[in-house]
Design a protein around this motif. Structure first.
Motif, PDB file in Angstrom:
ATOM      1  N   LEU A 198       6.059 -20.015  38.912  1.00  0.00           N
ATOM      2  CA  LEU A 198       4.747 -20.126  38.277  1.00  0.00           C
ATOM      3  C   LEU A 198       4.657 -19.225  37.047  1.00  0.00           C
ATOM      4  O   LEU A 198       4.128 -19.617  36.008  1.00  0.00           O
ATOM      5  N   ARG A 199       5.163 -18.028  37.151  1.00  0.00           N
ATOM      6  CA  ARG A 199       5.117 -17.076  36.035  1.00  0.00           C
ATOM      7  C   ARG A 199       5.971 -17.556  34.860  1.00  0.00           C
ATOM      8  O   ARG A 199       5.556 -17.472  33.704  1.00  0.00           O
TER       9      ARG A 199
ATOM     10  N   ASN B 213      -2.714 -17.771  38.317  1.00  0.00           N
ATOM     11  CA  ASN B 213      -1.582 -18.686  38.474  1.00  0.00           C
ATOM     12  C   ASN B 213      -0.485 -18.066  39.333  1.00  0.00           C
ATOM     13  O   ASN B 213       0.687 -18.067  38.987  1.00  0.00           O
ATOM     14  N   GLN B 214      -0.909 -17.526  40.472  1.00  0.00           N
ATOM     15  CA  GLN B 214       0.051 -16.967  41.415  1.00  0.00           C
ATOM     16  C   GLN B 214      -0.592 -16.871  42.790  1.00  0.00           C
ATOM     17  O   GLN B 214      -1.796 -16.979  42.938  1.00  0.00           O
TER      18      GLN B 214
ATOM     19  N   TYR C 286       5.734 -22.747  34.904  1.00  0.00           N
ATOM     20  CA  TYR C 286       4.666 -23.718  35.161  1.00  0.00           C
ATOM     21  C   TYR C 286       3.281 -23.131  34.911  1.00  0.00           C
ATOM     22  O   TYR C 286       2.983 -22.040  35.374  1.00  0.00           O
ATOM     23  N   PRO C 287       2.414 -23.897  34.237  1.00  0.00           N
ATOM     24  CA  PRO C 287       1.061 -23.405  33.956  1.00  0.00           C
ATOM     25  C   PRO C 287       0.117 -23.505  35.159  1.00  0.00           C
ATOM     26  O   PRO C 287      -0.907 -22.833  35.183  1.00  0.00           O
ATOM     27  N   THR C 288       0.476 -24.339  36.150  1.00  0.00           N
ATOM     28  CA  THR C 288      -0.373 -24.509  37.333  1.00  0.00           C
ATOM     29  C   THR C 288       0.497 -24.823  38.553  1.00  0.00           C
ATOM     30  O   THR C 288       1.651 -25.261  38.417  1.00  0.00           O
TER      31      THR C 288
ATOM     32  N   ALA D 292       1.382 -28.548  38.544  1.00  0.00           N
ATOM     33  CA  ALA D 292       2.518 -28.884  37.675  1.00  0.00           C
ATOM     34  C   ALA D 292       3.834 -28.563  38.374  1.00  0.00           C
ATOM     35  O   ALA D 292       4.791 -29.346  38.302  1.00  0.00           O
TER      36      ALA D 292
END
Length: 60
Positions: free
Chosen positions: A20-21, A57-58, A24-26, A29
């Motif tokens: 995610l970090r 986003n984590q 990927y933005p979400t 995704a």
């Protein structure tokens, strides 16, 4: 692709948060790209008291 993710919840946490970090933005995704169920990730990580925070986003 799910077979490539760790089954151990703590290892899964680190892997998912890193992806995610870095990539990927979400969470949606990530799940779409890796073809993995969002419910599976969320239920596995909730078992170790982690929930997805979309603002960060984590999983926290």
């Amino acid at each position: 692709m799910m077979a490539d993710l760790p089954k151990d919840p703590v290892m899964l946490l680190g892997t998912i948060n890193m992806k995610l970090r870095d990539f990927y933005p979400t969470l949606d995704a990530l799940c779409e790209d890796l073809q993995v169920g969002k419910d599976w990730i969320c239920s596995t990580l909730s078992g170790i008291d982690y929930e997805y925070d979309p603002k960060r986003n984590q999983f926290v």
